[in-house]
Motif scaffolding. Structure first.
Motif, PDB file in Angstrom:
ATOM      1  N   MET A   1     -26.536 -10.448  56.779  1.00 26.40           N
ATOM      2  CA  MET A   1     -25.637 -11.110  57.702  1.00 26.40           C
ATOM      3  C   MET A   1     -24.197 -10.843  57.304  1.00 26.40           C
ATOM      4  O   MET A   1     -23.863 -10.765  56.148  1.00 26.40           O
ATOM      5  N   LEU A   5     -22.917 -13.693  61.119  1.00 26.73           N
ATOM      6  CA  LEU A   5     -23.300 -13.045  62.366  1.00 26.73           C
ATOM      7  C   LEU A   5     -24.525 -12.182  62.121  1.00 26.73           C
ATOM      8  O   LEU A   5     -24.620 -11.497  61.120  1.00 26.73           O
ATOM      9  N   ASP A   6     -25.464 -12.213  63.063  1.00 32.19           N
ATOM     10  CA  ASP A   6     -26.582 -11.296  62.922  1.00 32.19           C
ATOM     11  C   ASP A   6     -26.222  -9.968  63.577  1.00 32.19           C
ATOM     12  O   ASP A   6     -25.179  -9.817  64.212  1.00 32.19           O
ATOM     13  N   MET A   7     -27.058  -8.981  63.415  1.00 31.27           N
ATOM     14  CA  MET A   7     -26.735  -7.621  63.814  1.00 31.27           C
ATOM     15  C   MET A   7     -26.542  -7.475  65.326  1.00 31.27           C
ATOM     16  O   MET A   7     -25.660  -6.734  65.760  1.00 31.27           O
ATOM     17  N   GLU A   8     -27.346  -8.181  66.135  1.00 27.40           N
ATOM     18  CA  GLU A   8     -27.198  -8.058  67.587  1.00 27.40           C
ATOM     19  C   GLU A   8     -25.819  -8.515  68.049  1.00 27.40           C
ATOM     20  O   GLU A   8     -25.169  -7.866  68.875  1.00 27.40           O
ATOM     21  N   LYS A   9     -25.368  -9.637  67.515  1.00 28.62           N
ATOM     22  CA  LYS A   9     -24.045 -10.153  67.901  1.00 28.62           C
ATOM     23  C   LYS A   9     -22.940  -9.209  67.457  1.00 28.62           C
ATOM     24  O   LYS A   9     -21.958  -9.011  68.170  1.00 28.62           O
TER      25      LYS A   9
END
Length: 123
Positions: A1, A5-9
């Motif tokens: 992270m 934030l995760d990767m998609e965001k």
């Protein structure tokens, strides 16, 4: 992270930034971002090196996770303080004729279903 934030965001933010910046200015913006990240990384390494120099051998022994302020829950801290067995304190006062020693009332244990503790000397 990455900062929560995760990767998609992160990918969505990158696509939106690329659309807003445009294809003409995108290489310059990416270069500026890369330069900023390198400077921030160098600054952090310098701060860590300076801390290591000042603390010496104790630097590696510090448990950094215990110092993370995000782990503290004020409700848990207050609950633990109220349920903790406090040591009995004695109060000593000096008088004109000599020393007078008065033992303070023993602290009352907090009972969740009992009356709310009240300290008439504090108010």
């Amino acid at each position: 992270m990455f900062f929560g934030l995760d990767m998609e965001k992160l990918i969505i933010i990158g696509v939106i930034a690329a659309l807003l910046i445009g294809p003409e200015r995108l290489p310059k913006a990416a270069e500026a971002l890369t330069r900023f990240i390198r400077q921030a990384r160098d600054w952090m390494r310098g701060a860590k090196g300076k801390m290591k120099d000042e603390l010496g051998d104790d630097f590696d022994e510090i448990e950094w996770r215990k110092l993370d302020p995000r782990q503290y829950d004020p409700r848990r801290i207050i609950r633990d303080a109220l349920l903790d067995d406090a040591p009995v304190r004695t109060v000593q006062a000096a008088a004109v004729g000599g020393a007078i020693t008065a033992a303070a009332a023993p602290p009352q244990r907090f009972e969740p279903d009992g009356p709310v503790p009240f300290d008439d000397e504090a108010t």
